[in-house]
Scaffold this active site. Structure first.
Site, short mmCIF file in Angstrom:
data_model
loop_
_atom_site.label_atom_id
_atom_site.label_comp_id
_atom_site.label_asym_id
_atom_site.label_seq_id
_atom_site.Cartn_x
_atom_site.Cartn_y
_atom_site.Cartn_z
N GLY A 1 9.32 4.89 -1.79
CA GLY A 1 8.65 5.15 -0.52
C GLY A 1 8.03 3.92 0.11
N GLU B 1 5.82 10.49 -9.62
CA GLU B 1 4.71 11.18 -8.92
C GLU B 1 4.11 12.27 -9.80
OE1 GLU B 1 7.01 11.94 -5.39
OE2 GLU B 1 7.01 9.79 -4.98
N LYS C 1 11.07 16.12 -2.15
CA LYS C 1 9.64 16.09 -2.47
C LYS C 1 8.96 17.26 -1.74
CE LYS C 1 10.04 11.23 -3.46
NZ LYS C 1 9.43 9.90 -3.55
N HIS D 1 9.33 12.71 -12.90
CA HIS D 1 9.24 11.85 -11.73
C HIS D 1 7.92 11.09 -11.77
CE1 HIS D 1 8.99 10.45 -7.61
NE2 HIS D 1 10.29 10.64 -7.54
N SER E 1 13.73 3.79 -2.32
CA SER E 1 14.11 3.29 -1.00
C SER E 1 15.62 3.12 -0.83
CB SER E 1 13.37 1.98 -0.70
OG SER E 1 11.96 2.19 -0.70
N GLU F 1 13.73 4.70 -11.55
CA GLU F 1 13.03 4.60 -10.28
C GLU F 1 11.82 3.69 -10.45
OE1 GLU F 1 14.01 8.28 -7.63
OE2 GLU F 1 12.15 8.61 -8.70
N ASN G 1 16.03 14.12 -3.14
CA ASN G 1 14.77 14.71 -3.61
C ASN G 1 13.88 14.85 -2.38
OD1 ASN G 1 12.29 15.32 -4.69
ND2 ASN G 1 12.01 13.35 -5.74
P1 13P Z 1 12.26 7.08 -1.69
O1 13P Z 1 13.75 7.13 -1.55
O2 13P Z 1 11.53 7.74 -0.58
O3 13P Z 1 11.79 5.69 -1.98
O4 13P Z 1 11.87 7.95 -2.99
C1 13P Z 1 12.57 7.73 -4.17
C2 13P Z 1 12.26 8.83 -5.09
O5 13P Z 1 11.15 8.94 -5.59
C3 13P Z 1 13.32 9.81 -5.38
O6 13P Z 1 12.98 10.63 -6.43
#
Ligand code: 13P
Length: 244
Positions: free
Chosen positions: A172, A97, A11, A95, A208, A166, A9
């Site tokens: 992150g 976010e 982002k 997601h 992560s 997640e 992803n």
């Molecule tokens: P990270 O791998 O950067 O922690 O993000 C995970 C994520 O949100 C994947 O959708």
């Protein structure tokens, strides 16, 4: 046999020049491997580029969101049919976010999953608790509620989706759930999906994930792969995770 599915992803990262190298490295570096699947979910403007570079390779691609509506006066939205036009195999829905910064509610996530499926795109439905929710001991309740909305929206089509767990506190932050913590939640998600008649839905872990911890996570019986954020921006790292 469910195999392992790794989805990057990106982002809101990338640009035409930078993506070209990254996508080419994935196309070149990934070879069909029994039981292993690799895909990347890129920002909408780069779907055409992903299709161009990845067509003919073994790497799939997808989007990071989809509208809950099929078509109409919804400024700024992108429909499932549009994603299908660009060869998307996947669309991430719900997601954390999107939930956190765009007010996406459980019911909307269910509707988005339904819209993706209607267009022949596989939704990757995300669930996960915040740190406060984990500390309050409500992880099970939270993911059950989030998944429940998707179950209710899809009925018999539930078997055609992918679910990603997640934990928000692991996204992150460099702080990964331990394989055992992931397995515990995945086992509960598996039971819930099986109760609803969806036996073999891939359950991905996200938060992560990197090459250094992927093998231990992927070794868990109910972890069927990973949804990878930051580490997916490095093609070699993503390839290494997918081979874990
Ligand atoms: P990270 O791998 O950067 O922690 O993000 C995970 C994520 O949100 C994947 O959708």
């Amino acid at each position: 046999m469910r195999g392992k599915l790794t989805v990057g992803n990106w982002k809101m990262h990338g640009g035409l020049t930078e993506n070209a190298g990254r996508l080419a490295a994935l196309a070149k570096g990934w070879h069909a491997t029994a039981g292993r699947t690799l895909a990347v979910c890129v920002p909408f403007p780069y779907l055409a580029q992903a299709r161009e570079v990845l067509s003919g390779s073994e790497v799939g691609w997808g989007a990071q969101d989809v509208s809950s509506h099929a078509a109409g006066a919804y400024t700024g939205e992108v429909s499932g049919a549009m994603l299908a036009d660009f060869g998307c195999r996947f669309a991430i829905v719900g997601h954390s976010e999107r939930r956190q910064y765009h007010g996406e509610r459980d019911e909307t996530v269910g509707a988005k999953a339904r819209a993706a499926l209607a267009a022949g795109v596989t939704p990757i439905a995300c669930v996960g608790e915040t740190l406060a929710e984990r500390d309050a001991g409500t992880t099970g309740e939270v993911v059950e509620r989030q998944l429940g909305a998707v179950v209710d929206a899809l009925g018999a089509d539930l078997a055609r989706i992918v679910v990603a767990y997640e934990p928000v506190w692991a996204i992150g932050t460099g702080r990964t759930a331990t394989p055992e913590q992931a397995q515990q939640v995945h086992a509960a998600l598996r039971r819930r999906m099986q109760q609803a008649g969806a036996r073999d839905v891939p359950l991905l872990y996200g938060g992560s994930v990197k090459a250094a911890n992927a093998a231990a996570l992927y070794a868990m019986p109910d972890v069927d792969g990973g949804l990878v954020g930051g580490a997916s921006l490095d093609a070699n790292e993503l390839l290494a995770i997918a081979r874990s």
